[in-house]
Every structure is written in C-alpha cells, then in structure tokens.
Design a protein around this motif. Structure first.
Motif, PDB file in Angstrom:
ATOM      1  N   TRP A  85       0.835  -1.197   0.000  1.00 42.05           N
ATOM      2  CA  TRP A  85       0.000   0.000   0.000  1.00 42.05           C
ATOM      3  C   TRP A  85       0.875   1.255   0.000  1.00 42.05           C
ATOM      4  CZ3 TRP A  85      -5.134   0.314  -0.671  1.00 42.05           C
ATOM      5  CH2 TRP A  85      -5.698   1.604  -0.568  1.00 42.05           C
ATOM      6  N   THR A 121     -12.213  -3.399  -2.716  1.00 41.87           N
ATOM      7  CA  THR A 121     -11.759  -4.263  -1.629  1.00 41.87           C
ATOM      8  C   THR A 121     -10.551  -5.054  -2.134  1.00 41.87           C
ATOM      9  OG1 THR A 121     -13.122  -6.125  -2.323  1.00 41.87           O
ATOM     10  CG2 THR A 121     -14.138  -4.520  -0.822  1.00 41.87           C
ATOM     11  N   THR A 122      -9.904  -5.779  -1.237  1.00 40.49           N
ATOM     12  CA  THR A 122      -8.790  -6.616  -1.686  1.00 40.49           C
ATOM     13  C   THR A 122      -9.276  -7.667  -2.674  1.00 40.49           C
ATOM     14  OG1 THR A 122      -7.649  -6.304   0.420  1.00 40.49           O
ATOM     15  CG2 THR A 122      -6.927  -8.147  -0.931  1.00 40.49           C
ATOM     16  N   GLU A 123     -10.471  -8.196  -2.462  1.00 37.92           N
ATOM     17  CA  GLU A 123     -11.022  -9.170  -3.401  1.00 37.92           C
ATOM     18  C   GLU A 123     -11.183  -8.561  -4.792  1.00 37.92           C
ATOM     19  OE1 GLU A 123     -14.885 -12.151  -3.888  1.00 37.92           O
ATOM     20  OE2 GLU A 123     -14.465 -11.190  -1.965  1.00 37.92           O
ATOM     21  N   THR A 127     -11.203   3.093  -0.212  1.00 33.75           N
ATOM     22  CA  THR A 127     -10.590   1.778  -0.438  1.00 33.75           C
ATOM     23  C   THR A 127      -9.657   1.424   0.712  1.00 33.75           C
ATOM     24  OG1 THR A 127     -10.757   1.950  -2.854  1.00 33.75           O
ATOM     25  CG2 THR A 127      -9.075   0.455  -1.975  1.00 33.75           C
ATOM     26  N   ASN A 141     -11.506   0.189   3.557  1.00 34.35           N
ATOM     27  CA  ASN A 141     -11.992  -1.171   3.315  1.00 34.35           C
ATOM     28  C   ASN A 141     -10.936  -2.227   3.637  1.00 34.35           C
ATOM     29  OD1 ASN A 141     -14.558  -0.469   2.462  1.00 34.35           O
ATOM     30  ND2 ASN A 141     -14.048  -0.523   0.287  1.00 34.35           N
ATOM     31  N   VAL A 142      -9.693  -1.941   3.263  1.00 29.94           N
ATOM     32  CA  VAL A 142      -8.681  -3.003   3.287  1.00 29.94           C
ATOM     33  C   VAL A 142      -7.793  -2.991   4.521  1.00 29.94           C
ATOM     34  CG1 VAL A 142      -8.626  -2.930   0.759  1.00 29.94           C
ATOM     35  CG2 VAL A 142      -6.831  -1.756   2.035  1.00 29.94           C
ATOM     36  N   TYR A 194      -9.300  -6.181  -6.004  1.00 32.30           N
ATOM     37  CA  TYR A 194      -7.939  -6.116  -6.545  1.00 32.30           C
ATOM     38  C   TYR A 194      -7.530  -7.475  -7.109  1.00 32.30           C
ATOM     39  CZ  TYR A 194      -6.578  -1.407  -5.059  1.00 32.30           C
ATOM     40  OH  TYR A 194      -6.458  -0.041  -4.943  1.00 32.30           O
ATOM     41  N   GLU A 228      -8.871  -5.637   7.218  1.00 32.96           N
ATOM     42  CA  GLU A 228      -9.435  -6.898   6.754  1.00 32.96           C
ATOM     43  C   GLU A 228      -8.770  -8.086   7.460  1.00 32.96           C
ATOM     44  OE1 GLU A 228     -10.733  -6.601   2.087  1.00 32.96           O
ATOM     45  OE2 GLU A 228      -8.613  -6.561   2.582  1.00 32.96           O
ATOM     46  N   LYS A 278      -1.635  -9.921   0.309  1.00 35.67           N
ATOM     47  CA  LYS A 278      -3.034 -10.353   0.342  1.00 35.67           C
ATOM     48  C   LYS A 278      -3.552 -10.593  -1.070  1.00 35.67           C
ATOM     49  CE  LYS A 278      -5.005  -7.068   2.782  1.00 35.67           C
ATOM     50  NZ  LYS A 278      -6.092  -6.413   3.530  1.00 35.67           N
ATOM     51  N   PHE A 314      -7.759 -11.598   6.938  1.00 41.37           N
ATOM     52  CA  PHE A 314      -7.513 -12.461   5.781  1.00 41.37           C
ATOM     53  C   PHE A 314      -7.143 -13.883   6.194  1.00 41.37           C
ATOM     54  CE2 PHE A 314      -6.444 -12.029   1.133  1.00 41.37           C
ATOM     55  CZ  PHE A 314      -7.514 -11.195   0.827  1.00 41.37           C
ATOM     56  N   PHE A 319       0.314  -5.217   1.584  1.00 42.21           N
ATOM     57  CA  PHE A 319      -0.994  -5.335   0.945  1.00 42.21           C
ATOM     58  C   PHE A 319      -0.932  -6.231  -0.294  1.00 42.21           C
ATOM     59  CE2 PHE A 319      -3.871  -3.467  -2.348  1.00 42.21           C
ATOM     60  CZ  PHE A 319      -5.067  -3.937  -1.823  1.00 42.21           C
TER      61      PHE A 319
END
Length: 242
Positions: free
Chosen positions: A34, A72-74, A165, A168-169, A76, A172, A102, A174, A99
């Motif tokens: 990130w 979200t990471t999903e 964003t 959001n991340v 990405y 998270e 993930k 994971f 980041f």
C-alpha cells in the motif's frame, strides 16, 4: 513501461506494468504494498531470478495505474486476474509485499512468496483508538476537518475513492484466505517490522499448510537488503513447481 486497459464492473482500469526477462517462459508476478509502486519491487528483484519472466505491476490507484472506484482486496484480486488473462500468462509465482501479499494470495499460483504480508488484524495502540473514537464522535457534528487532521500518513493526498478503499482493506481479516491456500508458500519477514509485526508472519505461516517461515533482520522493507537470499530460496523451493 507498458500499459494495459482492462474492464472490471463495467469500469476501465489502465494498468501500468514492466517486464524483465521477457523471453523466459515461466512467469513471476511481483506486487507492491500500500502506498508504494512497482519501482521499489523492481529495484529489489529486477536483477535476480533470471530464469523467470518478471511482471512488475502498479496496482490500481498507485504509481501510473488508474482507479476511480472504491475497492476491496477481493476486487484487486479480480482485477489482477483479468490483467493476467489479458497478457495471456499464468504465473508460476506470485510475490507480494504487505498489501500486495493479500492480493497475491487470492491468485492461486503454484508458488506464493509473502514479504511481510498484511492480513492479520493487530491490536491498535491506545493513541490510535482515541483518534478513531474522537473522529466518530465529531463526525455527526459536521467537524470533518478533524478527520483530516487524524488521517494516517498512508492516506495523505489520496482521492476519495482511494481513501474509502484504504478504509476497506486496512483492517481486513484475511486468515480464512491464508488457510485456504494450497500454494507452496515462502514467508519472509522483517524481525523489526512494526507495520506487520513478526508474530503476524508466524501466524500466517501456521495457517498455510505448505509453508516455510524466514525471519530476517530489518523493518517493513527488509527485503531490500535480503533480495539475494530471498531469490536463492525461491530458486531452491519453487524451481520444480509448475
């Protein structure tokens, strides 16, 4: 540098990337953390692992890649998968820092390399908890300037989309995604890392069934000083994986 436009959720994303060793068949995808970009990853690994075609990608909203969506990471992960389809490549290895770790985990490559990956929620210091509580209290009063004062340095000068964003991340969990990974995984970590502490790396390595854990001297960017060891370990551990 090259670029490729892909569409995700009916929105265009112009993705900047760079290839190293373009004639090689086996592919190594490298994703930054990130607030960073592909250049720091290329600086570290661009002259290592000559047996692989390297793809250094600016993730959406970083470097020279565009983003006008709240992700979200999903998301990405889906965007990177579409990018790889557009290039018609299937990486043998996905390597991700912070980041980017993930995102790499979501790609289901045969070999996964995590460099101080994010993904384990850590306990926040009381100073951070106080800031969060203050912002939540003042926001209904319209004092949004207080939020700006308390913003993390990670989000300074961000667009609205990238700030949302980030929210959001950043926290998270994971752990389920790590536990579901079937990849041969190499976890490299900085012993003095404060962004993703060493114990989070130990936890991630424990969640992934087929993993090895390598604690190394240094902070969150430890890999810059250990690039040769990391490359040699990848060669030894991932060379026979297809």
């Amino acid at each position: 540098m090259a670029s490729k436009e892909i569409r995700y959720n009916n929105k265009p994303f112009q993705l900047a990337y760079e290839l190293v060793n373009p004639t090689q068949e086996k592919v190594l995808l490298v994703l930054h953390g990130w607030g960073s970009n592909k250049e720091i990853m290329k600086q570290a690994f661009g002259k290592t692992l000559p047996q692989y075609k390297h793809i250094y990608l600016d993730l959406p909203g970083f470097g020279k890649s565009s983003n006008e969506s709240i992700l979200t990471t999903e998301d990405y992960g889906h965007i990177v998968a579409l990018f790889l389809e557009a290039l018609d490549v299937k990486p043998t290895i996905a390597m991700g820092h912070s980041f980017g770790g993930k995102v790499s985990t979501l790609l289901n490559t045969p070999c996964l390399v995590l460099l101080s990956s994010a993904g384990v929620v850590t306990e926040k210091p009381w100073s951070i908890k106080l800031k969060i509580a203050t912002v939540k209290f003042l926001k209904p009063l319209g004092m949004t300037f207080i939020r700006d004062i308390f913003k993390s340095k990670d989000v300074e000068n961000m667009s609205h989309e990238m700030y949302e964003t980030f929210k959001n991340v950043v926290d998270e969990d994971f752990e389920d995604s790590f536990a579901k990974s079937n990849a041969k995984t190499l976890c490299f970590w900085g012993k003095e890392d404060t962004a993703t502490p060493l114990y989070t790396g130990e936890k991630i390595a424990g969640l992934i069934a087929n993993s090895e854990f390598y604690p190394l001297d240094g902070d969150h960017f430890f890999f810059l000083q250990h690039k040769d060891f990391i490359a040699q370990t990848i060669t030894e551990q991932c060379e026979e994986i297809h």
